[in-house]
Design a protein around this motif. Sequence first.
Motif, mmCIF file in Angstrom:
data_model
loop_
_atom_site.group_PDB
_atom_site.id
_atom_site.type_symbol
_atom_site.label_atom_id
_atom_site.label_comp_id
_atom_site.label_asym_id
_atom_site.label_seq_id
_atom_site.Cartn_x
_atom_site.Cartn_y
_atom_site.Cartn_z
ATOM 1 N N ARG A 36 -29.735 18.661 37.287
ATOM 2 C CA ARG A 36 -29.453 18.494 35.860
ATOM 3 C C ARG A 36 -29.297 17.033 35.434
ATOM 4 O O ARG A 36 -29.395 16.712 34.258
ATOM 5 N N PHE A 37 -29.028 16.129 36.384
ATOM 6 C CA PHE A 37 -28.765 14.731 36.042
ATOM 7 C C PHE A 37 -29.493 13.808 37.018
ATOM 8 O O PHE A 37 -29.967 14.244 38.068
ATOM 9 N N LEU A 38 -29.542 12.525 36.677
ATOM 10 C CA LEU A 38 -30.126 11.550 37.587
ATOM 11 C C LEU A 38 -29.418 11.607 38.940
ATOM 12 O O LEU A 38 -28.182 11.690 39.000
ATOM 13 N N PRO A 39 -30.159 11.567 40.054
ATOM 14 C CA PRO A 39 -29.514 11.617 41.375
ATOM 15 C C PRO A 39 -28.707 10.352 41.646
ATOM 16 O O PRO A 39 -29.134 9.247 41.337
ATOM 17 N N VAL A 40 -27.539 10.536 42.211
ATOM 18 C CA VAL A 40 -26.638 9.409 42.504
ATOM 19 C C VAL A 40 -26.167 9.464 43.949
ATOM 20 O O VAL A 40 -25.029 9.122 44.266
ATOM 21 N N GLY A 41 -27.039 9.908 44.843
ATOM 22 C CA GLY A 41 -26.657 10.015 46.231
ATOM 23 C C GLY A 41 -26.173 11.412 46.550
ATOM 24 O O GLY A 41 -26.326 12.353 45.769
ATOM 25 N N PRO A 42 -25.536 11.568 47.704
ATOM 26 C CA PRO A 42 -25.164 12.913 48.160
ATOM 27 C C PRO A 42 -24.084 13.587 47.316
ATOM 28 O O PRO A 42 -24.027 14.820 47.253
ATOM 29 N N PHE A 43 -23.205 12.813 46.698
ATOM 30 C CA PHE A 43 -22.076 13.398 45.976
ATOM 31 C C PHE A 43 -22.466 13.594 44.521
ATOM 32 O O PHE A 43 -22.451 12.666 43.728
ATOM 33 N N HIS A 44 -22.794 14.822 44.164
ATOM 34 C CA HIS A 44 -23.255 15.124 42.816
ATOM 35 C C HIS A 44 -22.085 15.274 41.847
ATOM 36 O O HIS A 44 -21.001 15.708 42.237
ATOM 37 N N PRO A 45 -22.326 14.949 40.587
ATOM 38 C CA PRO A 45 -21.307 15.294 39.590
ATOM 39 C C PRO A 45 -21.288 16.799 39.377
ATOM 40 O O PRO A 45 -22.215 17.517 39.777
ATOM 41 N N GLU A 46 -20.241 17.268 38.733
ATOM 42 C CA GLU A 46 -20.249 18.650 38.263
ATOM 43 C C GLU A 46 -20.831 18.674 36.854
ATOM 44 O O GLU A 46 -21.057 17.628 36.250
ATOM 45 N N ASN A 47 -21.085 19.869 36.345
ATOM 46 C CA ASN A 47 -21.756 20.004 35.062
ATOM 47 C C ASN A 47 -20.902 20.861 34.136
ATOM 48 O O ASN A 47 -20.671 22.044 34.414
ATOM 49 N N GLU A 48 -20.431 20.257 33.069
ATOM 50 C CA GLU A 48 -19.689 21.014 32.068
ATOM 51 C C GLU A 48 -20.602 21.231 30.867
ATOM 52 O O GLU A 48 -21.132 20.277 30.294
ATOM 53 N N GLN A 49 -20.785 22.479 30.501
ATOM 54 C CA GLN A 49 -21.734 22.833 29.465
ATOM 55 C C GLN A 49 -21.015 23.373 28.232
ATOM 56 O O GLN A 49 -19.956 24.009 28.335
ATOM 57 N N ILE A 50 -21.595 23.114 27.072
ATOM 58 C CA ILE A 50 -21.041 23.563 25.801
ATOM 59 C C ILE A 50 -21.976 24.612 25.214
ATOM 60 O O ILE A 50 -23.192 24.419 25.167
ATOM 61 N N VAL A 51 -21.370 25.720 24.778
ATOM 62 C CA VAL A 51 -22.134 26.871 24.312
ATOM 63 C C VAL A 51 -21.662 27.259 22.912
ATOM 64 O O VAL A 51 -20.456 27.327 22.652
ATOM 65 N N ASP A 52 -22.600 27.519 22.025
ATOM 66 C CA ASP A 52 -22.295 28.043 20.693
ATOM 67 C C ASP A 52 -22.145 29.569 20.814
ATOM 68 O O ASP A 52 -23.076 30.253 21.233
ATOM 69 N N ILE A 53 -20.963 30.103 20.449
ATOM 70 C CA ILE A 53 -20.739 31.544 20.531
ATOM 71 C C ILE A 53 -20.450 32.129 19.153
ATOM 72 O O ILE A 53 -19.879 33.224 19.034
ATOM 73 N N SER A 54 -20.861 31.432 18.104
ATOM 74 C CA SER A 54 -20.550 31.891 16.748
ATOM 75 C C SER A 54 -21.403 33.078 16.315
ATOM 76 O O SER A 54 -21.026 33.815 15.401
ATOM 77 N N GLY A 55 -22.544 33.277 16.966
ATOM 78 C CA GLY A 55 -23.431 34.386 16.606
ATOM 79 C C GLY A 55 -23.439 35.455 17.669
ATOM 80 O O GLY A 55 -22.654 35.444 18.624
ATOM 81 N N ASP A 56 -24.353 36.411 17.521
ATOM 82 C CA ASP A 56 -24.469 37.478 18.506
ATOM 83 C C ASP A 56 -24.938 36.956 19.851
ATOM 84 O O ASP A 56 -24.534 37.463 20.899
#
Length: 640
Positions: free
Chosen positions: A472-492
């Motif tokens: 999901r992101f540019l590689p930065v060596g063996p230790f990857h970042p985690e990924n926090e995602q934002i989701v719109d839940i206002s609709g069905d």
Amino acid sequence: MSQSNRPETEAVPARRKFLNTAALAGLAGVVGCTEKAAPAAAPAAAPAASAATSSAASGIHLKPGELDSYYGLWSGGHNGDVRVLGMPSGRELLRIPCFRPDALVGWGITNESLDVMGRNAQGGPLYNVADTHHLHASYKDGNYDGRYAWVNDKLNSRIARIRLDYFVCDKITTLPNVQGFHGIFPDKADPVDPAINYTTRVFCGAEFSVPLPNDGTDANTPEKYRSLFTCVDAETMEVRWQVLIDGNCDLTATSYDGKLAATNQYNVEMGVHYEDMMSAERDACLFFNIARIEEAVKAGKFTTYGTSKVPVVDGTQAANKDPLTALTGYVSVPKNPHGVNASPDGKYFICAGKLSPTTTTIELSKVLDWFDGKLQNIDDSIVAEVEVGLGPLHTAFDGRGNAYTTLFLDSQMVKWNVEKAIAYHNGDKTAEYIIDRLDVHYQPGHTNATQSETRAADGKYLAVGCKFSKDRFLPVGPFHPENEQIVDISGDKMVLLADHPVRGEPHDFIIFKRDIIKTKQVYDLDESPLAIKDPKESGVFRDGKKVTVKITSQAPAFSMREFTLKKGDEVTLILTNLDKIEDLTHGFAIPKYNIQFVINPLETKSVTFVADKPGVFWAYCSTFCHALHLEMRTRMIVEA
């Protein structure tokens, strides 16, 4: 078409069913799973396309000068701090140091911060490591009130309190007799007095069982290992009482009426090895009757362990067989659950199955009926146990009757309707409780939505913390970042709006409307008894080898252009920032002396050190403050 954008076809439910079967079969050889098969789930709804529409995404890309609608408070993981985010943009605004030293603000350097953190024998921070997991805030009338937030340190069994007017940690308490303090949740009301409709207690669950007392004498006697559930006073931060339990605690939830707290449990077997924790067919969601526990403490029906004076009542199953006198009640749930969350309508606690593809919905009024002798079997408080997908962990709510559960193994969020799940569980096979699925990236753990666990849940945005980011992101060596995602839940349909890389290892978080917080942009000068209110009070004050240096800052100068010490002096330097303008923060750094801290408008801080190195040391303002910032210095002269 990428997997995240593909439409669901009739083949997908079959694929997921195959994965369920294969995964559980693979686990069976390791965990000896004897879980009874759950009823087949209602047909899965098609997942929404995860590509954000331009209209949905526009709400998170704020124009210059625009403010976010919500605050987010995130645990900082091994950084031992709390992250403050603007939501829904996901922009990080601040880090609040708590359990570990912080070089930016001087947390762990100043006397004020060390008084909060605790000192070791050498006078430094008690610990330099931490592991924050769960974070929750104080309530009034079923909603956040903007006073406090609390966060745990699983590693060293500590709880920190954060003042939300200044966004600073003001107290830290160490819990006695426990290890692996994990789940945390404040109460929302008093269990007896309805006039107390705000937080007065914070509940803390201990994940690891230890011998009691843990003095090394019973290390090889597993039957003496126990866990404790702890109540901390929200105002004093003193430990009020503890409950001895069977099994351990995982996460924690509280009812809106204040009468019940609960922890989901794995390891009801009370094993001390991995293999020993997997044999039971089901684990438990353990309920605590708060009023009865406090009556027992008041009546002296408790014991203590080791050097601790904290009263400990007996919450084991053997001592609580009679519902009419029971302090605790154990509701059976699928083995190794992870996460228990309270629905905004106040009716239900929902446990996620983890090793079972199910969630368990428990009706709180029925639990109270059991305590009152009106329900024969406490397991009859379970009103739904339905399949939602592989690896369910945590659940959020939108205030419209829908729940959102992370599926760790499916790498999905699943949206499902609680009342329809109850109908399906009760035999209505036409009730389609699964509403939507959304692929996330990857292996989601915690989730929360705007105002989720309050009566004011508004169902606008949801955040999901993914434990792996991979591509999901540019590689930065063996230790990857985690990924926090934002989701719109206002609709069905859920709509994925954004990815944000984050340094590991964060866990839980809450999101609430910005108008709940009333921040103070400038300190109250009178809050510190050490405050220097006039530059004329500056000076060097000697009492033998003990020296106090009083100094003020006001852009672009310190009140003393220099001060002189003698080698070997024990020095306490007190600094007050007399600037009254918002955002006019100064820093104070002394080369070679391991001193650097920031000081906000009208704030006072102090440091204590030994002047053990002779010479001239330019103490300087380390935070940009003025056009003449570089000239803002004072000489510290240490005579040999």
